[in-house]
Design an enzyme around this catalytic site. Sequence first.
Site, PDB file in Angstrom:
ATOM      1  N   TYR A 193       1.760  37.009  60.588  1.00 59.20           N
ATOM      2  CA  TYR A 193       2.871  36.638  59.704  1.00 59.20           C
ATOM      3  C   TYR A 193       3.658  37.885  59.271  1.00 59.20           C
ATOM      4  CZ  TYR A 193      -0.113  32.458  59.419  1.00 59.20           C
ATOM      5  OH  TYR A 193      -0.904  31.379  59.717  1.00 59.20           O
ATOM      6  N   GLU A 218       0.855  29.485  53.111  1.00 59.53           N
ATOM      7  CA  GLU A 218      -0.316  30.006  52.397  1.00 59.53           C
ATOM      8  C   GLU A 218      -1.371  30.351  53.424  1.00 59.53           C
ATOM      9  OE1 GLU A 218       0.219  26.526  51.206  1.00 59.53           O
ATOM     10  OE2 GLU A 218       1.422  27.017  49.443  1.00 59.53           O
TER      11      GLU A 218
HETATM   12  C1  LIG Z   1      -4.299  33.143  63.807  1.00 60.72           C
HETATM   13  C2  LIG Z   1      -4.015  32.622  65.230  1.00 60.72           C
HETATM   14  C3  LIG Z   1      -3.089  31.433  65.147  1.00 60.72           C
HETATM   15  C4  LIG Z   1      -3.284  33.762  65.988  1.00 60.72           C
HETATM   16  O1  LIG Z   1      -3.022  33.323  67.309  1.00 60.72           O
HETATM   17  P1  LIG Z   1      -3.529  34.200  68.560  1.00 60.72           P
HETATM   18  O2  LIG Z   1      -2.991  33.583  69.775  1.00 60.72           O
HETATM   19  O3  LIG Z   1      -4.996  34.375  68.458  1.00 60.72           O
HETATM   20  O4  LIG Z   1      -2.827  35.614  68.246  1.00 60.72           O
HETATM   21  P2  LIG Z   1      -1.909  36.465  69.217  1.00 60.72           P
HETATM   22  O5  LIG Z   1      -2.699  36.902  70.403  1.00 60.72           O
HETATM   23  O6  LIG Z   1      -0.621  35.764  69.459  1.00 60.72           O
HETATM   24  O7  LIG Z   1      -1.672  37.741  68.306  1.00 60.72           O
HETATM   25  C5  LIG Z   1      -0.708  37.674  67.274  1.00 60.72           C
HETATM   26  C6  LIG Z   1      -0.955  38.750  66.272  1.00 60.72           C
HETATM   27  O8  LIG Z   1      -2.125  38.441  65.533  1.00 60.72           O
HETATM   28  C7  LIG Z   1      -2.755  39.644  65.165  1.00 60.72           C
HETATM   29  N1  LIG Z   1      -4.060  39.688  65.813  1.00 60.72           N
HETATM   30  C8  LIG Z   1      -4.455  39.129  66.976  1.00 60.72           C
HETATM   31  N2  LIG Z   1      -5.755  39.368  67.197  1.00 60.72           N
HETATM   32  C9  LIG Z   1      -6.178  40.100  66.140  1.00 60.72           C
HETATM   33  C10 LIG Z   1      -7.431  40.635  65.750  1.00 60.72           C
HETATM   34  N3  LIG Z   1      -8.530  40.495  66.510  1.00 60.72           N
HETATM   35  N4  LIG Z   1      -7.511  41.296  64.563  1.00 60.72           N
HETATM   36  C11 LIG Z   1      -6.409  41.435  63.779  1.00 60.72           C
HETATM   37  N5  LIG Z   1      -5.205  40.933  64.098  1.00 60.72           N
HETATM   38  C12 LIG Z   1      -5.104  40.295  65.245  1.00 60.72           C
HETATM   39  C13 LIG Z   1      -1.882  40.779  65.642  1.00 60.72           C
HETATM   40  O9  LIG Z   1      -0.919  41.071  64.650  1.00 60.72           O
HETATM   41  C14 LIG Z   1      -1.222  40.146  66.826  1.00 60.72           C
HETATM   42  O10 LIG Z   1      -0.038  40.750  67.163  1.00 60.72           O
HETATM   43  P3  LIG Z   1      -0.022  41.852  68.352  1.00 60.72           P
HETATM   44  O11 LIG Z   1      -0.523  41.177  69.565  1.00 60.72           O
HETATM   45  O12 LIG Z   1       1.399  42.254  68.427  1.00 60.72           O
HETATM   46  O13 LIG Z   1      -0.947  42.951  67.898  1.00 60.72           O
HETATM   47  C15 LIG Z   1      -5.306  32.250  66.012  1.00 60.72           C
HETATM   48  O14 LIG Z   1      -6.133  33.387  66.132  1.00 60.72           O
HETATM   49  C16 LIG Z   1      -6.096  31.112  65.413  1.00 60.72           C
HETATM   50  O15 LIG Z   1      -5.922  29.959  65.785  1.00 60.72           O
HETATM   51  N6  LIG Z   1      -7.007  31.421  64.463  1.00 60.72           N
HETATM   52  C17 LIG Z   1      -7.832  30.400  63.841  1.00 60.72           C
HETATM   53  C18 LIG Z   1      -7.007  29.476  62.968  1.00 60.72           C
HETATM   54  C19 LIG Z   1      -6.270  30.219  61.882  1.00 60.72           C
HETATM   55  O16 LIG Z   1      -6.785  31.133  61.263  1.00 60.72           O
HETATM   56  N7  LIG Z   1      -5.005  29.793  61.638  1.00 60.72           N
HETATM   57  C20 LIG Z   1      -4.140  30.416  60.651  1.00 60.72           C
HETATM   58  C21 LIG Z   1      -4.325  29.834  59.308  1.00 60.72           C
HETATM   59  S1  LIG Z   1      -3.578  28.244  59.141  1.00 60.72           S
END
Ligand SMILES: CC(C)(COP(=O)(O)OP(=O)(O)OC[C@H]1O[C@@H](n2cnc3c(N)ncnc32)[C@H](O)[C@@H]1OP(=O)(O)O)[C@@H](O)C(=O)NCCC(=O)NCCS
Length: 157
Positions: free
Chosen positions: A121, A109
């Site tokens: 995702y 979720e």
């Molecule tokens: C969501 C989260 C886990 C993603 O991890 P991350 O290391 O920041 O993301 P990544 O650099 O690995 O990027 C993965 C994908 O996320 C998306 N993404 C990354 N930055 C983004 C941005 N600024 N805007 C939109 N999408 C984005 C893209 O699809 C990206 O894939 P791509 O690099 O092929 O374009 C991280 O940002 C986070 O901890 N966020 C706060 C907590 C949270 O929201 N957790 C999820 C809900 S439980």
Amino acid sequence: MGATPLHIRPMRTVDLDRVCEIEEEIFPMPWSRTSFEDELAGNKCAFPWVAEKAGNVVAYLVSWLVEDELHIGNIAVAPSLQGEGVGRALFAHCLDAACERGVTRATLEVRVSNARAIALYESHGFIPVAMRKGYYSDTGEDAVVMLKMIPSGDEGN
Ligand SMILES: CC(C)(COP(=O)(O)OP(=O)(O)OC[C@H]1O[C@@H](n2cnc3c(N)ncnc32)[C@H](O)[C@@H]1OP(=O)(O)O)[C@@H](O)C(=O)NCCC(=O)NCCS
């Protein structure tokens, strides 16, 4: 992802100081330390991971394996390292490890407003299948339920 290699391994109790720091920094309704401890010590279904750089925990993921289903509870990357591919690597690692254990579907979720997580995702083949109205009690925000079906032999991509 930067020059320092990322090491992904199962979460251990010794990781919880850093995991809780990241959790409290990121989430409006953080899990308590006890919740993490209970997962590690008492939940046979728990399937939790951390990602380390240079020996420091920089991200974690909590999930559960229930029969042939993987349920992802949360994933978080330390704010200073977000957007550098850590979340993608950790998520992929968990999916691959679950596939090796024969899961046939994965669910999670996510807040409807969390475009970054939803993009992550979707890029792994998750599709929205339902909404849970008012699921998050802090803001009353809806949750999107996302599902990925995993044919046998799929390595999670
Ligand atoms: C969501 C989260 C886990 C993603 O991890 P991350 O290391 O920041 O993301 P990544 O650099 O690995 O990027 C993965 C994908 O996320 C998306 N993404 C990354 N930055 C983004 C941005 N600024 N805007 C939109 N999408 C984005 C893209 O699809 C990206 O894939 P791509 O690099 O092929 O374009 C991280 O940002 C986070 O901890 N966020 C706060 C907590 C949270 O929201 N957790 C999820 C809900 S439980």
